[in-house]
Every structure is written in structure tokens, then in C-alpha cells.
Design an enzyme around this catalytic site. Structure first.
Site, short mmCIF file in Angstrom:
data_model
loop_
_atom_site.label_atom_id
_atom_site.label_comp_id
_atom_site.label_asym_id
_atom_site.label_seq_id
_atom_site.Cartn_x
_atom_site.Cartn_y
_atom_site.Cartn_z
N SER A 157 1.21 -1.23 -0.05
CA SER A 157 -0.12 0.23 -0.10
C SER A 157 0.71 1.18 -0.23
CB SER A 157 -1.15 -0.23 1.32
OG SER A 157 -1.27 0.65 1.38
N ASP A 253 -9.10 -2.41 -7.15
CA ASP A 253 -8.56 -1.22 -5.99
C ASP A 253 -8.33 -0.34 -6.81
OD1 ASP A 253 -6.18 0.06 -4.68
OD2 ASP A 253 -6.01 -2.00 -4.51
N HIS A 283 -8.94 -3.34 -1.94
CA HIS A 283 -7.59 -3.47 -1.62
C HIS A 283 -7.04 -3.86 0.06
CE1 HIS A 283 -4.21 -0.75 -1.14
NE2 HIS A 283 -4.25 -1.03 0.18
#
Length: 643
Positions: A157, A253, A283
Site C-alpha cells: 500500500s 482497487d 485493497h
């Protein structure tokens, strides 16, 4: 969204966020930091690693690293420098779950960097600190037990974006050599101009949250031309000179398109990139729903890339190369009882076992470890049960083929939870058997040695023939009467039950009387429903009962269910000291998150140990062994840095 993963996400929204989809705003940052549950103790409870803290002078202030070393690590193996996620504003070095999961499979040391967070410390602080952490690790690789030629930089991330920016700093500043770059759903581009950046819906990381993260890092520069490629690597037009790069992202995502563009730019620059866009993945799906088929495929693909990359750099990833693992996975089953102890010893980090059960035979120096050992215990034809032997609980030899089904055996799949007990001069295995055309139940096998070979003893299951049952355990009461304590599945009754069935003295069948319900899963204050059946009844899991009588005579039961933070294990106490109870539940679970199906084993030094599997996902399950101590009327974990 992938339905399995989405179901887990919906449960989290309802159970953890009160039905409101979370969104990161500047005002929410302090609350998000305060609610952090990913602690050092949790990481060490889930993975067989030790941790030590290192602090060294950074560019502007001291930087702290956590060095996670596999238990039984042999120096000279690979290393992973890990950059945690958290939207640039939250998280710390103990947000290392994805790295430790990969490192456990690769035998790698993980160095996790505590970088400074925005908005207090905006760009370039995160990349500066991460670059300094990487340089320190490379300079001290030998003393950390890392082969400097097998060092991978990885992040997830926001940490994936910082890792990519750090790799560009390495390229441009002549930094340490990297064997690979691993980017998991990376946050790469502040401009948010792609189609996927405009996605809407019930997403764990929304467009509004993403804008907050970038604004906290970059301030008024966010989205303008005044942003460097180190802060937002998705802006780079030349990605030559990067190490072999792995990137994956879900199709649902926000970061999907910028990830694909990053890989495309690497290829256009003459570099080496591998990218996977996982259909239906959102995500963080692989961490929110690790047992989902999509998550299992995702994690296995990351492992394979890491293995190939480290093999090129180091010769072999950890102590078990991919070709050796592949050979073991494809070789013909051993004949029953054939011991492969001539192979080099393995650590628990290398052995996939679910539902562990440890036997300590008298007049022997060995421990024998059993469990659900098929590579995929949920579907497909079953092989049988294997066991492993050890004298020190660190180095294990095997696998030994403890049971292989004879021709015409009544079950062909779902071989689960073998328990082995010495009883009446022989070794008896209670194990769960299922399959597409049979009703799941517990049967009894028998052998003349603790490692087998075991052969059928009962005529099919000893649980009721029309009940879906599992996880039978043997208990012999003070009068010498054998009982089997087992679970009746929630799939039939909603609120799963734990029951006791009196057995015949030879353990070949149930006595001529019905089983007694000891308690239902919902009786435990910590147990949570996994959802509702079609008729609207709430479903609660019962799993893995195991009985233990303490030195003061208290009769306790370990059992597992779904808790506030996933698969968990609790303790019940018999108020009468007899198996029929009544049973009282402890208010909080003994093991609160992502692990369970435990048992208590006697150690050769006179102490006790708790064994369970964690994490609760296939094929990542590994055995966790913790010291256990008895306290007044109960038990308690006795964790230390050496456990």
C-alpha cells in the site's frame, strides 16, 4: 468484488465499524493510530520469529528498526527490508504481517523500518528514513545473518509506494544492490487521473481517503508538477535500473491502473517486471480474507516469485529450495511407516500442518507431531496423515507416512485433525473424515507404534451417522471410562455444539446411549456469529476440543470458534470436574486472533506447552508452540523472548 472476500469485508464493516464504511480524514488520523491492533506480540504469536529492536542515527532523528529472525535460522540466508502501509499517516514497524508470511516460507530475516509519518513529517521524510534503513541493513547484513546478495526491498500500500521511491533513490544515489523489489497494491501516483482512481463503492480504501493521504504527505503540492518521483514513483517516465520487480493489485482497487502503468514503464525502460491483477480483489483483500481461494492464489504467487528471485541471487531461498519443495509435493506417497528422517531437518516454519497434535512417548527421547497434513485439506482426494519427529522441538525429521487409506476405505477426502493417544497398550488415532458423498465424522484407527502405520479400527465413524461432526478427542475419566468429546457442525444446526459420547472399552464404537451436549458455541461471551443460515438462524462455529486436567484437579477444555478478530481459541471449565460438566466459559479467549485448534502437551522437562496452528489459512498454516503454566484453577501463556 470476489464474493468470498467481500463477505469477510461485510462482516468487518458490521462487527468492527458499526456498519459504517471507514474513511480516512485528517481528523480521523489520531483515532486510527490509537486503535492499532497489529502489535509486536501479535506478530510473534502468529509467526515463528524472534524480534529485536535496533536504533541508529537517521537523517534528522534516530530511526528504529525491528529485526525479525526465524526461529532456528541459519545465518547467510536472504533478507527482506519491509516498508509498512498505512496511507502515509498511520502504522508502524509491527505492521509486518505480509512480510513475515513471505519470510516464513523463504527462511528470510525481515528488517521492518519505522519511518516518520505525515502530516507531522511530510515528504521527503518517509523515503529518507526508508532509504537510511535499507542502507543500514545492507551495511550490517552479515551480523544480521543475511546474505547481502539476496536482499529484497518490499512494501504494501503506502509502503509499496515508499519502497518504489526508495528503489529509485538506490538507483540514482548508488545505494545497496537489491535482488528484487516486491510491491503489494502500491500507492504510487498522487495525481489520481486513472479510471480505477475514480472507483466508488464500499471499498476499504476510498478515493477520499487516498486524497487525504497524499495531501498529508505533500501538502498543497499534491497533484501539481512540484512533486518528485521519489515521493510519487508513478510519475517517473524512466524506470530503468530497477531490480527485478513484482507487483500485484486487485481489479477493484484504486491503485490498479497506476500499478499496471508502473509495470509497463519498467518494460518500456528495458527492465524486468511481473504483474498480477487479481479479478475481484479489493485493497487488502488477502489480509481481510486470507482463506479465500483468491487470497490463497495471491499469496502463493508472491511466494513463487520470491523463491525464484532469491534462488537466482542466493542459490536457494532459506533452507528449502523451491525445487526441493516441488519434488516433495509431487513424489509418490511413502509406504505406510516409511521414515524419511534421512532428509535434512526442517523447522516448523517449513512444515505446513493444521490442527497440530504432539505426542510425547514414554521411554523415548522423541516428540511426534501429527496434524492435518494434506496440502489442500478442503477439497480433492486425500493422501492420508503424516507425522514428524524431533528431540528438541526445533529440528524435525520426516514426513513419516502414519496413515494411508486402504482400498475401499469409506472416505476419500477431507482428512482432518488426527489425535494419537496411548490406550490399553496400543496407539489409537481419532481423526475426522469426510468427502462429497459421505457425512463427516470421527473414526478410530489403531497402530502398535506412535508413528504408525495406523489402520482402521472402528467400523466407519463413531459419531452419529446422520450428524455432520468433526474433531473428536479422547478423554478417560477417573473411573477409567473412555469418552469422545466432539463437535457437531454449525452447517446442520446453526449454533455449533460440543458433545460427549461414551465409548466402548475397546474404543471401537459408541456405547449404546446418545451423546450429551456439553455447551453451544454461543455460550462463550467471546464467540461471534459467522453469519446466518438460510432459515435465518445465526451460525456459530465449534472446533477442536481438547481436555486437560490441571495438577489441582480442575478439568479444562480448549476449543475454537470465531472471535472478535477472527479464528480464536477459548477455555471452558467443568464445575463438577467431570466431562459432563456443567461447563463455564472464560470471558475472553486464550488466543484471540487468527489461530486455534490447540492442545496441551507434556514437555520432557516436566513443563507444559500449548500447540496451535496460525495463521488460519491454507496453505500458510504453521505450528505455534508456546510455554504454558498452570495458575489457580486455570492456565496462562508463559511467553518469553525465547518461546
Amino acid at each position: 468484488m470476489d464474493e468470498e472476500c467481500a463477505a469477510a469485508w461485510r462482516l468487518i464493516i458490521e462487527g468492527h465499524f458499526g456498519g459504517v464504511v471507514p474513511e480516512m480524514t485528517e481528523d480521523e488520523i489520531p483515532k486510527a493510530r490509537a486503535s492499532n491492533m497489529l502489535t509486536r506480540d501479535l506478530m510473534l504469536s502468529l509467526f515463528p520469529f524472534t524480534e529485536r529492536e535496533i536504533t541508529f542515527p537517521g537523517p534528522e532523528s534516530p530511526i528504529t528498526l525491528s529485526v525479525f529472525t526465524p526461529v532456528g535460522h541459519v545465518p547467510g540466508g536472504p533478507g527482506i527490508v519491509w516498508i509498512h502501509g498505512g496511507g502515509m499517516t498511520t502504522g508502524d514497524r509491527f505492521w509486518a504481517f505480509p512480510a513475515l508470511r513471505l519470510a516464513a516460507a523463504a527462511g528470510a530475516v525481515v528488517v521492518s523500518v519505522e519511518y516518520r509519518l505525515a502530516p507531522e513529517h511530510p515528504d521527503p521524510a518517509p523515503v529518507d528514513d526508508s532509504y537510511a534503513g535499507l542502507c543500514w541493513t545492507a551495511a550490517h547484513a552479515a551480523e544480521l545473518g543475511i546474505d547481502g546478495d539476496a536482499l529484497v526491498l518490499a512494501g504494501s500500500s503506502a509502503g509499496g509506494g515508499i519502497a518504489a521511491g526508495t528503489a529509485l533513490r538506490v538507483r540514482d544515489d548508488g545505494g545497496p544492490a537489491l535482488a528484487g523489489l516486491l510491491l503489494l497494491s502500491p500507492m504510487l501516483d498522487d495525481r489520481m487521473r486513472t479510471v480505477s482512481a475514480g472507483m466508488a463503492g464500499v471499498l476499504p480504501w476510498s478515493g477520499a481517503s487516498n486524497r487525504t493521504g497524499w495531501r498529508m504527505l505533500l501538502g498543497d503540492r499534491s497533484g501539481t508538477d512540484d512533486v518528485s518521483i521519489y515521493a510519487a514513483p508513478g510519475r517517473a517516465t524512466d524506470l530503468s535500473g530497477l531490480p527485478p520487480t513484482f507487483l500485484d493489485v486487485g481489479s477493484v482497487d484504486l491503485f490498479r491502473d497506476e500499478g499496471v502503468a508502473f509495470a509497463s514503464t519498467i518494460w518500456a525502460s528495458g527492465g524486468d517486471a511481473e504483474i498480477h491483477v487479481w479479478p475481484g480483489g479489493f485493497h487488502g483483500y488477502e489480509d481481510l480474507a486470507p482463506a479465500a481461494a483468491l487470497s490463497v492464489d495471491t499469496i502463493a504467487t508472491r511466494e513463487r516469485w520470491l523463491t525464484r528471485t532469491l534462488t537466482r541471487a542466493h542459490g536457494q531461498p532459506g533452507s528449502q529450495p523451491e525445487d526441493e519443495r516441488a519434488a516433495r509435493d509431487t513424489e509418490a506417497p511413502q509406504p505406510p511407516g516409511a521414515d524419511s528422517a534421512a532428509r535434512s531437518g526442517a523447522t516448523l516454519a517449513e512444515i505446513q500442518i493444521r490442527d497440530p497434535f504432539l505426542v510425547t512417548p514414554a521411554n523415548s527421547t522423541q516428540y511426534v507431531l501429527f496434524g492435518s497434513t494434506d496440502r489442500d485439506i478442503w477439497q480433492g482426494p486425500a493422501t492420508g496423515f503424516d507425522c514428524w519427529t524431533s528431540t528438541d522441538l526445533r529440528t524435525w525429521h520426516g514426513p513419516v507416512a502414519a496413515f494411508r487409506p486402504p482400498a475401499g476405505f469409506w472416505s476419500t477426502s477431507q482428512y482432518w485433525a488426527p489425535e494419537v493417544h496411548e490406550y490399553a497398550g496400543r496407539w489409537h488415532m481419532l481423526a475426522t473424515f469426510g468427502g462429497p458423498d459421505v457425512i463427516r465424522g470421527t473414526a478410530v484407527l489403531v497402530a502398535d507404534a506412535p508413528t504408525g502405520p495406523f489402520e482402521p479400527w472402528s467400523e466407519g465413524p463413531v459419531t452419529p451417522p446422520d450428524w455432520e461432526c468433526l474433531d473428536g478427542t479422547l478423554h478417560v475419566d477417573a473411573a477409567g471410562q473412555p469418552w469422545m468429546v466432539f463437535c457437531r457442525e454449525w452447517v446442520q444446526i446453526g449454533d455449533g455444539e460440543v458433545l460427549a459420547q461414551r465409548l466402548t472399552s475397546d474404543l471401537r464404537s459408541a456405547a449404546d446411549e446418545p451423546p450429551v451436549c456439553l455447551f453451544r458455541a454461543s455460550a462463550a461471551p467471546w464467540a461471534r456469529s459467522i453469519g446466518a443460515l438460510e432459515d435465518g438462524r445465526l451460525a456459530y462455529v465449534t472446533d477442536g476440543p481438547f481436555l486437560h486436567r490441571t495438577s489441582d484437579g480442575t478439568l479444562l477444555m480448549l476449543w475454537s470458534s470465531l472471535g472478535e478478530r477472527g479464528y480464536a481459541m477459548g477455555v471452558a471449565r467443568s464445575e463438577s470436574g467431570h466431562v459432563l460438566g456443567p461447563w463455564t466459559q472464560e470471558p475472553a479467549p486464550l488466543w484471540p486472533e487468527d489461530g486455534g485448534h490447540g492442545m496441551i502437551a507434556a514437555m520432557r522437562d516436566g513443563g507444559l506447552a500449548l500447540l496451535l496452528h496460525a495463521p488460519n489459512e491454507t496453505p500458510r498454516e504453521r505450528v505455534v508452540i508456546c510455554r504454558l503454566r498452570e495458575v489457580a484453577g486455570g492456565i496462562d501463556l508463559a511467553l518469553s523472548a525465547d518461546d
